[in-house]
Every structure is written in structure tokens, then in C-alpha cells.
Design an enzyme around this catalytic site. Structure first.
Site: not given
Ligand SMILES: CC(C)(COP(=O)(O)OP(=O)(O)OC[C@H]1O[C@@H](n2cnc3c(N)ncnc32)[C@H](O)[C@@H]1OP(=O)(O)O)[C@@H](O)C(=O)NCCC(=O)NCCS
Length: 117
Positions: A62, A103
């Protein structure tokens, strides 16, 4: 000058399901270097690691503006850590971006920043 930013979040359950289903998934996402690191981890850490790399690579694609595809495949992108654990992102072997990975139990996420000096 900042030339690109990218952000991605993935569900841990999705990555776990894909990884259990077939080793082909991680072979597609991880480079040989990353797979060697993955093989040395505990089962829980394996999924965190794979999900974090997946998010980092999508975030990089991206930031670059191409998405994942022929111009920029998962195999073109590699995350390497220094001796303190700080990750750096490489594109086709060249250090190319700043990356941060996180995470939790349910999600992994990554942010990538591209800049020119
Ligand atoms: C860009 C890419 C990474 C998007 O990922 P995604 O998981 O489908 O979608 P996300 O929700 O994470 O991101 C979507 C946003 O990415 C942004 N985006 C899309 N194409 C982009 C591009 N070329 N450059 C920068 N950003 C882009 C858009 O803002 C989009 O949101 P919007 O449509 O609401 O504006 C895309 O290349 C992709 O889908 N890759 C998946 C490749 C694959 O093979 N996956 C394997 C699954 S087993």
C-alpha cells in the site's frame, strides 16, 4: 521526505486457519529467510509471526501504491530484524522502508513508512 504510508490489519484466526490447512500458504507469504525463522518458533509464535509478516507485506504494498501483484509479490518483500528485534523492510534485497508490527490475541497489524533522504 515521506513518499508513502501503508497500514494493514489481519485476523489471527484467518491466518491460523490458512496455515493449518496447507504449508503452501506460508510458502507463498514467507521468503526462505523468514521460513527459517518461522520454523524455530513455538506454535503460538508461528501464527503471530506469519500474521505480522502478512500485514507488513500488505502495508508495504500500500505504501508503494501497487498492492500485492506482479509488480510487488509477497516474495519480493522481506522483513529482517536486528539484534535487538527491530524490524526493517526490504524490497528485492534492498532496504527500503520503516516498519512497525504488532499482534494481540485476535489481530496483527503493521504500518510501513517510505521515505527518501
Ligand atoms: C492493496 C491490498 C494489499 C489490499 O488488501 P485487502 O486486504 O484487500 O484490503 P484492506 O482492507 O487491507 O485495504 C483496503 C484499502 O487499501 C487501499 N488500497 C487499495 N489499493 C491500493 C494501492 N494500490 N495502493 C495503496 N493503497 C491501496 C484502499 O484505500 C482500500 O480501501 P478503500 O477501498 O476503502 O479505499 C491488495 O493488493 C490485496 O488485496 N492483496 C491481497 C493479496 C493476496 O494474495 N492475499 C492472499 C490471501 S490468501
Amino acid at each position: 521526505m515521506i513518499t508513502g504510508i501503508g497500514l494493514d490489519i489481519v485476523e489471527m484466526s484467518r491466518i491460523r486457519r490458512l496455515d493449518i490447512k496447507s504449508p503452501k500458504f506460508r510458502a507463498r507469504i514467507l521468503t526462505d529467510y523468514e521460513q527459517t525463522e518461522y520454523d524455530q518458533l513455538t506454535e503460538t509464535r508461528k501464527i503471530e509471526f506469519l500474521a505480522g509478516r502478512f500485514a507488513a507485506k500488505e502495508a508495504y504494498s500500500k505504501a508503494k501504491g501497487t498492492g500485492i501483484g506482479s509488480e510487488c509479490s509477497f516474495q519480493d518483500i522481506e522483513v529482517r530484524k536486528d539484534d535487538k528485534g527491530k524490524p526493517t523492510i526490504y524490497f528485492r534485497g534492498t532496504e527500503t522502508g520503516l516498519v512497525s508490527i504488532t499482534h494481540s490475541k485476535e489481530f496483527a497489524a503493521a504500518q510501513v513508512l517510505l521515505q527518501t533522504t
